[in-house]
Structure formats: structure tokens, C-alpha cells
Design a protein around this motif. Structure first.
Motif, short mmCIF file in Angstrom:
data_model
loop_
_atom_site.label_atom_id
_atom_site.label_comp_id
_atom_site.label_asym_id
_atom_site.label_seq_id
_atom_site.Cartn_x
_atom_site.Cartn_y
_atom_site.Cartn_z
N PRO A 194 0.82 -1.22 0.00
CA PRO A 194 0.00 0.00 0.00
C PRO A 194 0.85 1.26 0.00
N GLU A 195 0.47 2.19 -0.86
CA GLU A 195 1.13 3.49 -0.91
C GLU A 195 0.06 4.57 -0.82
N THR A 196 0.40 5.64 -0.17
CA THR A 196 -0.51 6.79 -0.10
C THR A 196 0.21 7.99 -0.69
N ALA A 197 -0.33 8.51 -1.78
CA ALA A 197 0.29 9.67 -2.40
C ALA A 197 0.16 10.87 -1.47
N PRO A 198 1.25 11.56 -1.15
CA PRO A 198 1.17 12.74 -0.30
C PRO A 198 0.23 13.78 -0.91
N ALA A 199 -0.38 14.57 -0.05
CA ALA A 199 -1.33 15.58 -0.52
C ALA A 199 -0.68 16.55 -1.49
N TYR A 200 0.59 16.89 -1.24
CA TYR A 200 1.25 17.85 -2.13
C TYR A 200 1.43 17.27 -3.53
N GLN A 201 1.64 15.94 -3.62
CA GLN A 201 1.78 15.33 -4.94
C GLN A 201 0.45 15.36 -5.69
N LEU A 202 -0.63 15.15 -4.98
CA LEU A 202 -1.95 15.21 -5.61
C LEU A 202 -2.23 16.61 -6.14
N ARG A 203 -1.78 17.64 -5.41
CA ARG A 203 -1.99 19.01 -5.88
C ARG A 203 -1.21 19.27 -7.16
N VAL A 204 0.00 18.73 -7.23
CA VAL A 204 0.80 18.90 -8.45
C VAL A 204 0.14 18.17 -9.62
N ARG A 205 -0.41 17.00 -9.37
CA ARG A 205 -1.07 16.25 -10.44
C ARG A 205 -2.27 17.02 -10.98
N LYS A 206 -2.98 17.72 -10.11
CA LYS A 206 -4.12 18.53 -10.57
C LYS A 206 -3.63 19.67 -11.46
N VAL A 207 -2.49 20.26 -11.11
CA VAL A 207 -1.92 21.32 -11.94
C VAL A 207 -1.54 20.76 -13.32
N ILE A 208 -1.00 19.55 -13.34
CA ILE A 208 -0.62 18.93 -14.61
C ILE A 208 -1.85 18.72 -15.49
N MET A 209 -2.95 18.29 -14.90
CA MET A 209 -4.17 18.12 -15.67
C MET A 209 -4.66 19.46 -16.20
N TRP A 210 -4.53 20.51 -15.40
CA TRP A 210 -4.93 21.86 -15.83
C TRP A 210 -4.11 22.29 -17.04
N LEU A 211 -2.85 21.90 -17.08
CA LEU A 211 -1.98 22.26 -18.20
C LEU A 211 -2.42 21.60 -19.51
N GLU A 212 -3.16 20.52 -19.44
CA GLU A 212 -3.64 19.89 -20.67
C GLU A 212 -4.48 20.85 -21.48
N ILE A 213 -5.12 21.78 -20.82
CA ILE A 213 -5.99 22.75 -21.49
C ILE A 213 -5.28 24.09 -21.69
#
Length: 309
Positions: free
Chosen positions: A188-207
């Protein structure tokens, strides 16, 4: 929801120049119904929700990204990440397109009877922990072994050999190695909250990549210091923010050039490049061909004084 019986999985993947799928049952490996690989150079329509009865899917993204929805849970695979989709599990892309990416997948038929004698050349005792992982993986997604693409390429190369007992053994052994590598990482791994925030920014960059947002703004959006944002961004994508944004702009430019109807200057402006000269230089450095080369291959006459080189 589309239900795909395992007997039809290969035909489900329509052959295209950018995608290949083979049925390893024909090579003497009855457990492997699909070995697939694709290089999507432009976006495709969303992956419709479907499931595979009795079949587990190992999906891996080598580069780019691919949105997924498993059992109503949304996530995105970035380069170097994979997911195990258990049998009979609804999955799709939640209406998001299949973005440009390079990916591979393996679909394996699991034994229906829990009292099986062997599976993929493994005894029941040897196979049991692997099957438990495939039916109930510890993580929705995770980083997979860095040599996974090479292992997939090797399987395709072996599958292309003439039929022989050695070919069958090599295919079976190659699949076993992949599964044991994943089993070794199935904690089991839990992605740190800060990594999830960065992933959301990456998705935003798609647009919004064409807007060339400054990295400082992206760091603020993620609620991180500039240095932390750059470090985490690189750990997720394998690229710096600047290189990632440029890659997205070049990908979009390539799609526009292939669609036709726009000049090199128009494409450069639409994709957020300050000049057509800079666009042409960056495009050729990243793709190996110039914008004008792309137009010529489409049969479009290029003016002699164009900046598309």
C-alpha cells in the motif's frame, strides 16, 4: 456499459498504424488473451466504460498521460505509472479524451476454479499470491519498474518468432517476470497531498499549456514553494515544467498541422509561440522534422519565404 467477452478482446482493439494487439493464446499461452502497445500522437475520443469478464488488465503509460475511472474513482496515469484493473471491473476515462501517449497493456484470463492445478506455468501455490494481487491490488496506481517497456518490446519480438516450444516458454517466462516484479511492489502506498496538488496542476496544463503560464503561477496553484514544485513536478512527469509545457504545445501544433487549413505562422500563434522562427526551431528539435516537412508530406505547397524551415 460495454461488456467485452475475453474471446473477443483482440478484435475489440481495432488495428491501426499506431496500435498493435496480439493474442498469445495462439502462441501456446492460453492465459494471455491480449498483449497490446500503442503510440497515440494525437488525442482520441474518450474510452467508453466497459469491463472484461474474467480478465485482468495491466495498463501502463510509458510517456504522456491517460485518464482512468475505475469503479467511479478518477485518476490519471503519467509516464512510468501503471494500474491493475481487476476482472469484471467497470472502467473508462470519465468522458476525458485519450491524450497523446505511449502505452502498453496485458490482459490475462484468470482461473475460474480456485482449485486450479497450474496457471501461466506456475503451480497453484506459486500462482496464488500473484492472483490475489491481480484480483485485489494494493494500489489504484503506482510507479512500475523502469524496464517495463523493454519487457513488453521483448514479448512482442518473441511473439513474432516462428512457432516453437522455446517461443512459448520464453513468452510464459517473460510474463511471469513482469508479474513477480509487480508482486514485489504490491504494498500500500498513499500519495502525499502535495503530490496530488501537483497532479491537478498537470491536468490543468492539458488545457492551458498554450498560455505558457509561468512556473511561479503553477507553484502558487499547487500551494508549494517554487523549488518544491519543480522537484515534485519532475518526479511525477520526468520533465521540468518548462519542458512539459513546451511538449504539450508542440503536440498541439503537430495535430493542427496534420489537420491542415492553417499556415505555420497561424499554428505558431495559436499554440502560444512568440514567433514562427522560434516555433520552427523548437518543433524540429523536439520532433526531428520541421513544420514545413509536415505540410509537404500532406501535399501542401509551402511558400519559399516561409519561416517553417
Amino acid at each position: 456499459m460495454n461488456t467485452v467477452p475475453y474471446s473477443d478482446l483482440v478484435s475489440y482493439y481495432v488495428e491501426r498504424p499506431d496500435r498493435r494487439a496480439v493474442d498469445l493464446r495462439e502462441a501456446g499461452v492460453p492465459e494471455c488473451v491480449v498483449l497490446g502497445q500503442a503510440l497515440y500522437r494525437h488525442a482520441y475520443p474518450p474510452l467508453q466504460e466497459h469491463c472484461h469478464f474474467g480478465v485482468v488488465e495491466l495498463a501502463y503509460v510509458e510517456s504522456g498521460l491517460q485518464p482512468y475511472n475505475l469503479r467511479d474513482l478518477d485518476f490519471t496515469l503519467f509516464g512510468g505509472e501503471g494500474t491493475i484493473i481487476p476482472p469484471d471491473t467497470r472502467h473508462g476515462s470519465s468522458g476525458q479524451p485519450s491524450y497523446p501517449c505511449k502505452k502498453a497493456w496485458i490482459q490475462l484470463l484468470l482461473p475460474e476454479d480456485r482449485r486450479f492445478v497450474s496457471w501461466l506455468g506456475l503451480s497453484s501455490d506459486e500462482a496464488q499470491p500473484v492472483l490475489e494481487m491481480l484480483r485485489c491490488p494494493a494500489n489504484r496506481y503506482s510507479k512500475w519498474p523502469s524496464d517495463f517497456p523493454q519487457r513488453i518490446n521483448r514479448l512482442f519480438a518473441v511473439a513474432d518468432r516462428p512457432p516453437s516450444p522455446i517461443r512459448t516458454a520464453m513468452l510464459r517466462t517473460g510474463l511471469q517476470h513482469i508479474l513477480f516484479e509487480l508482486l514485489d511492489r504490491n504494498v500500500p502506498e498513499t500519495a502525499p497531498a502535495y503530490q496530488l496538488r501537483v497532479r491537478k496542476v498537470i491536468m490543468w496544463l492539458e488545457i492551458h499549456a498554450n498560455d505558457s503560464p509561468p512556473v511561479e503561477r503553477l507553484a502558487r496553484e499547487a500551494g508549494l514553494s517554487l523549488s518544491s514544485f519543480k522537484r515534485i513536478f519532475h518526479s511525477v512527469t520526468g520533465m521540468t515544467p518548462h519542458a512539459y509545457i513546451l511538449r504539450k504545445k508542440i503536440d498541439r501544433a503537430m495535430n493542427l498541422l496534420l489537420e491542415g487549413g492553417k499556415s505555420v505562422t497561424d499554428v505558431a500563434q495559436e499554440c502560444g509561440f512568440g514567433s514562427s522562427q522560434y516555433f520552427a526551431t523548437a518543433f524540429k528539435r523536439m520532433t526531428g522534422v520541421s513544420p514545413n516537412d509536415v505540410l509537404r508530406k500532406r501535399g501542401i505547397t509551402v511558400p519559399a519565404d516561409t519561416d517553417g524551415q
